[in-house]
Design a protein around this motif. Structure first.
Motif: not given
Length: 246
Positions: A40-63
């Motif tokens: 559960l602690q691992a899940g809570a740690l990763l949840a906000p980090l996923f958003i940071a990863m996604d923002l970085c990924a959208l630099v490459y995966w554009r519309p």
């Protein structure tokens, strides 16, 4: 120091998967965190980090890399599934869901491998997309493993490797944004550890993107099916262990 090293490695690995294959394979990095943290602690740690990863990924995966007709089918179910997954996480035993999803995924990947690894193109189906989106929302909420349902819908469509990766990337960008709040209600993360892991997000995505560019269509599909198998086996292990069967 051991915890930081494992957490950084896990975030780097998940970010790499997002850059290489889009979204849906976050669970491959979670076993690393589970060596040193409560799930559960691992899940809570990763949840906000996923958003940071996604923002970085959208630099490459554009519309231009998104399959918009499929996203219109998948996203409403995703929102419903995350709500259902939150209820399962709070009030029910999620182990049955993990075992059931693992069994369906292993059957799906088994058919592909025994069929010689050929891409059989199937027509779109509104009801299959709705079910896949909902199932993905449930499993991404309870286990950070929403990849199998949406992959079982998208892979048979025969999308190009870039369209597949871009579509799953945006799909899980929305999903991760929706589930971050509920996860923080379930458990409180280590904010210092999270900040120290943050630089792994852009680095991992960048490495994954360059790896993606080197793959041809068949190699990408083979890798995705192999990762689905690994994901399903991990879900099966977690579900059986939750029931005390292993």
């Amino acid at each position: 120091m051991v915890l930081l090293s494992l957490a950084f490695a896990a975030v780097l690995l998940i970010s790499f998967m997002k850059g290489a294959f889009g979204g849906g394979f976050a669970i491959v990095g979670i076993p690393l965190l589970s060596l040193a943290m409560d799930p559960l602690q691992a899940g809570a740690l990763l949840a906000p980090l996923f958003i940071a990863m996604d923002l970085c990924a959208l630099v490459y995966w554009r519309p231009s890399t998104w399959s918009k007709p499929d996203l219109l089918v998948l996203l409403p179910g995703l929102a419903v599934g995350i709500g259902l997954g939150f209820l399962v996480l709070r009030f029910a035993n999620p182990h049955f869901v993990a075992i059931a999803m693992a069994a369906v995924t292993l059957f799906f990947t088994g058919l592909w491998f025994t069929g010689g690894g050929l891409v059989q193109v199937s027509p779109r189906s509104l009801w299959k997309g709705a079910v896949a989106g909902t199932a993905s929302g449930v499993t991404t909420m309870i286990a950070h493993s929403g990849g199998p349902p949406v992959a079982m819908y998208l892979l048979p469509l025969g999308l190009s490797k870039t369209l597949y990766a871009g579509t799953t990337s945006l799909f899980f960008t929305v999903g991760n944004a929706l589930k971050a709040g509920p996860w923080l209600l379930v458990a409180s993360p280590d904010w210092t550890l999270m900040a120290l892991c943050l630089p792994a997000c852009p680095l991992g995505v960048w490495l994954g993107w360059h790896f993606h560019a080197r793959l041809d269509q068949r190699q990408l599909y083979r890798a995705c099916y192999a990762l689905l198998t690994v994901t399903a086996l991990k879900l099966l292990w977690d579900g059986l262990r939750g029931y005390g069967l292993i």
